[in-house]
Design an enzyme around this catalytic site. Sequence first.
Site, PDB file in Angstrom:
ATOM      1  N   SER B 110       0.013  -0.445   8.984  1.00  0.00           N
ATOM      2  CA  SER B 110       0.198   0.950   8.596  1.00  0.00           C
ATOM      3  C   SER B 110       0.950   1.749   9.662  1.00  0.00           C
ATOM      4  CB  SER B 110      -1.180   1.595   8.388  1.00  0.00           C
ATOM      5  OG  SER B 110      -1.059   2.991   8.218  1.00  0.00           O
ATOM      6  N   TYR B 133       5.355   5.617   6.227  1.00  0.00           N
ATOM      7  CA  TYR B 133       5.294   6.986   5.699  1.00  0.00           C
ATOM      8  C   TYR B 133       6.549   7.690   6.190  1.00  0.00           C
ATOM      9  CZ  TYR B 133       0.418   6.873   4.151  1.00  0.00           C
ATOM     10  OH  TYR B 133      -0.745   6.601   3.500  1.00  0.00           O
ATOM     11  N   THR B 159       5.269   3.778   1.043  1.00  0.00           N
ATOM     12  CA  THR B 159       4.207   4.353   0.214  1.00  0.00           C
ATOM     13  C   THR B 159       4.758   5.563  -0.532  1.00  0.00           C
ATOM     14  OG1 THR B 159       2.510   3.602   1.733  1.00  0.00           O
ATOM     15  CG2 THR B 159       1.917   5.400   0.243  1.00  0.00           C
ATOM     16  N   LYS B 249       5.138   1.093  -2.803  1.00  0.00           N
ATOM     17  CA  LYS B 249       3.690   1.013  -3.061  1.00  0.00           C
ATOM     18  C   LYS B 249       3.195   2.306  -3.680  1.00  0.00           C
ATOM     19  CE  LYS B 249      -0.749   0.214  -0.785  1.00  0.00           C
ATOM     20  NZ  LYS B 249      -1.294   1.570  -0.672  1.00  0.00           N
ATOM     21  N   HIS B 273      -3.699   3.918  -4.645  1.00  0.00           N
ATOM     22  CA  HIS B 273      -4.142   4.181  -3.276  1.00  0.00           C
ATOM     23  C   HIS B 273      -5.663   4.037  -3.174  1.00  0.00           C
ATOM     24  CE1 HIS B 273      -1.848   6.090   0.233  1.00  0.00           C
ATOM     25  NE2 HIS B 273      -3.025   5.887   0.749  1.00  0.00           N
TER      26      HIS B 273
END
Lengths: 376, 376, 376, 376
Positions: B110, B133, B159, B249, B273
Amino acid sequence: MDDHGKLLTPEDFRKAAKRVLERSAYDYFASGADGQKLRKRNRKAWDAIEIRHRVLVDVSDVDTSTEVLGFKLPFPAMIAPMAYQRLARDAGELATVRAAFATHVPMIVSTMATVTLEAIAEATPAPKWFQLYCHRDRGITEDLIRRAEAAGYLALVVTVDAPVLGRRLADERNNFDLPEGMTRANLVRYVGAAPGGGPDEPGTVGGHAGPPLQGSELADLFRTRQDASLTWKDIDWFRSLTKLPIVLKGIVRGDDAKRAADAGCAGVIVSNHGGRQLDASIPSARALPEVVAAVDGHIPVLVDGGIEWGADILRSLALGAKAVLIGRPVLWGLAVAGEAGVRNVLEIYKEDFQRAMQLAGCASIADIDSDLLTIS
Amino acid sequence: MDDHGKLLTPEDFRKAAKRVLERSAYDYFASGADGQKLRKRNRKAWDAIEIRHRVLVDVSDVDTSTEVLGFKLPFPAMIAPMAYQRLARDAGELATVRAAFATHVPMIVSTMATVTLEAIAEATPAPKWFQLYCHRDRGITEDLIRRAEAAGYLALVVTVDAPVLGRRLADERNNFDLPEGMTRANLVRYVGAAPGGGPDEPGTVGGHAGPPLQGSELADLFRTRQDASLTWKDIDWFRSLTKLPIVLKGIVRGDDAKRAADAGCAGVIVSNHGGRQLDASIPSARALPEVVAAVDGHIPVLVDGGIEWGADILRSLALGAKAVLIGRPVLWGLAVAGEAGVRNVLEIYKEDFQRAMQLAGCASIADIDSDLLTIS
Amino acid sequence: MDDHGKLLTPEDFRKAAKRVLERSAYDYFASGADGQKLRKRNRKAWDAIEIRHRVLVDVSDVDTSTEVLGFKLPFPAMIAPMAYQRLARDAGELATVRAAFATHVPMIVSTMATVTLEAIAEATPAPKWFQLYCHRDRGITEDLIRRAEAAGYLALVVTVDAPVLGRRLADERNNFDLPEGMTRANLVRYVGAAPGGGPDEPGTVGGHAGPPLQGSELADLFRTRQDASLTWKDIDWFRSLTKLPIVLKGIVRGDDAKRAADAGCAGVIVSNHGGRQLDASIPSARALPEVVAAVDGHIPVLVDGGIEWGADILRSLALGAKAVLIGRPVLWGLAVAGEAGVRNVLEIYKEDFQRAMQLAGCASIADIDSDLLTIS
Amino acid sequence: MDDHGKLLTPEDFRKAAKRVLERSAYDYFASGADGQKLRKRNRKAWDAIEIRHRVLVDVSDVDTSTEVLGFKLPFPAMIAPMAYQRLARDAGELATVRAAFATHVPMIVSTMATVTLEAIAEATPAPKWFQLYCHRDRGITEDLIRRAEAAGYLALVVTVDAPVLGRRLADERNNFDLPEGMTRANLVRYVGAAPGGGPDEPGTVGGHAGPPLQGSELADLFRTRQDASLTWKDIDWFRSLTKLPIVLKGIVRGDDAKRAADAGCAGVIVSNHGGRQLDASIPSARALPEVVAAVDGHIPVLVDGGIEWGADILRSLALGAKAVLIGRPVLWGLAVAGEAGVRNVLEIYKEDFQRAMQLAGCASIADIDSDLLTIS
């Protein structure tokens, strides 16, 4: 047992059995696989089938009897094959078969019996079928078939939904194993002969080499001894070995059922192993119609999984099954009162089925058809 | 931990993790958004998919391995990108990646890791993807991509279901923030550079001017730093920046999935999510068929959200997914026993999936198709 | 109130309000009719609507504002007409209207207000609609309309689902009545003029002759004063009396909605009175599509009943509504913290709706359409 | 009873009755058969029917009255035939019939009454129907019909869903029997005349020879005295015996209902005996449409089973029934307050039905049609 007369339903027997059984034995009998959702879904699927009862039919003299593979059944039910019955009561399978004899309800004897198939056969002249798990060592498998024939078993039930064992978490938590002095009696003589086989000791079928396996002792046994490579060719091989009718247990699909008929099987049993194998499988009541349609009357279809009431037998037959298998409740009867308990449970089912027929306006088995059900 | 051997399921690990974690950390990991209904609906949607298991298939030698984007997976699962893993265990992402290496299950790291992506990459040679992100400051975004490339990450997971942060009420009630000494390690170097940025302090990414914002600290971060204006044009920009395959995603619609394929994305992940963004969104299992149909085999489809059992992986593949992501259970394993706990959880899934394949009569991944499922 | 900041959701406010309100006041506000099943069914029907969120839409600058009947709304919501607001807080409707003014969310003032419509109008320049119950004495009805016009109300909301009062069992059990010193302020001047009217006393609208009536005091009032003979002709009569746009509240059928449009009504509100009238009625979310289809865009459709989350507003708009009414949660805010509490509740809804738009990939109201929803 | 005025609903009366009744009497009245699932499914099926209420209909003067078989009903309801009413209150059926007279709601008197049909008839001039169980000894059956005619009963209700008694487990557990001093008053004179008959003793109808039967005393009675051979020919025989209109109770199928009409029956009652016979049967609300369609208006259709609210009567009529039967709640009223209690219960239903009509926008029975309901 003062309130024995008040054990009125299979559920009453379950509760009573839970009180008298060792926790690990109760869990072994009761548990489903994984999240144990299929047990509930089995039940829910039966409950979803509504009966449109008929009225003003003469049901004063109802005939609940039927025939499966030429065998007479006093009502459309047989005793499901179940392992390790001595866990429920010392007399184990012998008590069950005596109750089968007394009630004329045929028993399907498990490969995993805790009494030898020969001893069970000698105990009574009751008609019996033999449930077969196929061993990796096909010599053992063939020998089991020969023994079943010799002992007078009248059909072979080949379990096809257990190439490996479903995961029963309670058994793993309990380190479940057969207690000292109890054996898989049919298999004791083969110990040492098979892969992973070791010295014959009560309660085990040898140790296994290699890394420690996860899961229960029974899961180990399956991994080391059972044959996960069983295919339709083996069914041909079984047929070449024996004239006994062969019934496949654990079918939930039309295509598999049709293939069974084409392969010369004498019948199929729609089953998800009482929710003990793949917890995500389809409930029996929902699989049954597809299977019935696929075999199109060529071979009989039986069903098990959550049969709790006489009305469930009626529902099964209305969906096209010829009979049901009764499983865990027989064990609860056995645990509570031995042969008498099993008899009592079977009588409850019979009486409950008869009453369901009467209340649904069916005087004979032939009157039970899909017109009784709501189409939804 | 004496009963570690008895942690048999993801749910067991969740309960054990709840006991060892700080309340606010547990809540951060476990919570869904708003009324937290989607978490339950995700689960219910998987449970509604019934498997019509096949029988008499040789499953003695099942091959659970598969390939996604040219990467070998030992079974069709990857570790979902999850923020703040040091909250679970001091070693955090380093423990997770070591477990990934040991099990060969690829990890998606992440942006919000509490260890730098470089440190994670150096810890093991395991194949890894990087979850991105997009920051308002596109310089930061570009830098993150460059760093992921330089560190050897093999794909970018963008994402797309989090233009703003979903509202997790527990985090607001707990005034959830990273504890002293823990940082969003990948982002620390950028603090001060972006709108609302302030001095680099452990556990925060700057203060913000203006009126006090409602919601959690993480929600603040999203508001001030994340780019809610991300569009398909940015996907083109990402592609112009890097040769890494780009996977989106958070897709639940066929039209978005097709557009992703048309835009040159290498794959999509059907996801809500884990119920942490829009609580009213469609469950993953119900969105998956539309997405699979829309991409029509041109790019692989992955899925996450409530994958708890091996049978859920089987269901996903039968609906057309190539693999699943495993999320929270990895954190529970991490919390309970660090690297060993993560390994243990992944092994449970793998074994459970293999058993589900065997019990469903699937010898290889290619055998898993929609014919396994009931049409309802 | 120390934890005021932790009242994060309408449900939080409900719980807090329950703690501060008299039992009988809480019950009056909270109760549904009869078995109170419709309240739950309202909620369940919203939850059944799944949102297929869109991704990669620029939602950095979302515009939540909309227009209904030419009135600007900061987000698609108004304050539902609700009686007896001084039961919640001494300032009653005055606090509510001040919050309406502060947030720009229009308020619909009830005939059954505990502050006069004139006083409410004078309190702020906020745009307001007036909800009308039709009295048997049409002179009173006409006077109420004249007063609403004179006070600057901008639309009339005629409640059509309450020809008689629904049965709220809790009110009967509590012998619910307005406490000493609280009056139906709009109606006090008419007491004595109507059938069954008696001396004007605080908290009552006259005694009634004849046998004691069952049910609550409010039910008595309805029986003696409200006009159960209201028909479409009266709608014509209202239109002849006033130029104010007339909105019918309580419609759940396409044919009634179409008739409303044909009769010159300016809008309809799909409503089952928050489950307070006929408990067997259809949930709002299930009635809405039929109504939207029937009016075919000719007049706006609003909806209320169980709107708890921003996503419910999104669902409503995706089904074709122009806006929702927020009811009980406004009262909970009023009870907990007066004007500030109402503001707080409205801000929560607005922020929650904005976030739902962003997470669903809708940058403006125009982006919200039925394509967002699953067809099931 | 201080809070008598607070018994507002049938459910309130049930709870109050449970407090005052002997456990075994309460259980006898309340229980369903077997797993008691049909009672809940009956209720659930009513709840699933959504009413699309109409608005702006003049409902100031609603007429709830209707006619069935030429009898005036103040609202579309009758008192269901129920056995053993003296178990609820010493005055038993006499109190019930007085309440019937006071409210003009016709009573259907059970064969199994604890007061003679003659005494009930003499108590009031209320119109009454007589419910008939057919005895094996047809002389008894004929005599019962003659007595009903002589006593002025206006119709015969032949129960056709009870060829044998459903299994009520609570009765078996309680060894339920009529207490000393209470008799099946209509049948006392025949004791000794029938198969299995023995000496006339209070509370029993003879002993029986042979093996001890399982089940309750009432089940024994059914087995030994009731005629499970009743068929459509017997309906012809009944018609040859009497000019009284014959209504069949317990029909759930279209074909049976059509046959009833063809056989000259005057009406049918859709019923599953309140869930007391075959627990797997279809809920009344789900059987009703098929039956209504089949008789196509030629004879009236009534319905019972879980009618708890006025809206359920509305639902029934909207599905095509002419009236409902109210069962257990009458007994709860009887138990709580004798004649006054029964009156109270009936008044609650009437008022609730009237309010449901008003809230649904129906001014007369003729306005209630299937257009009120959602099609699902």
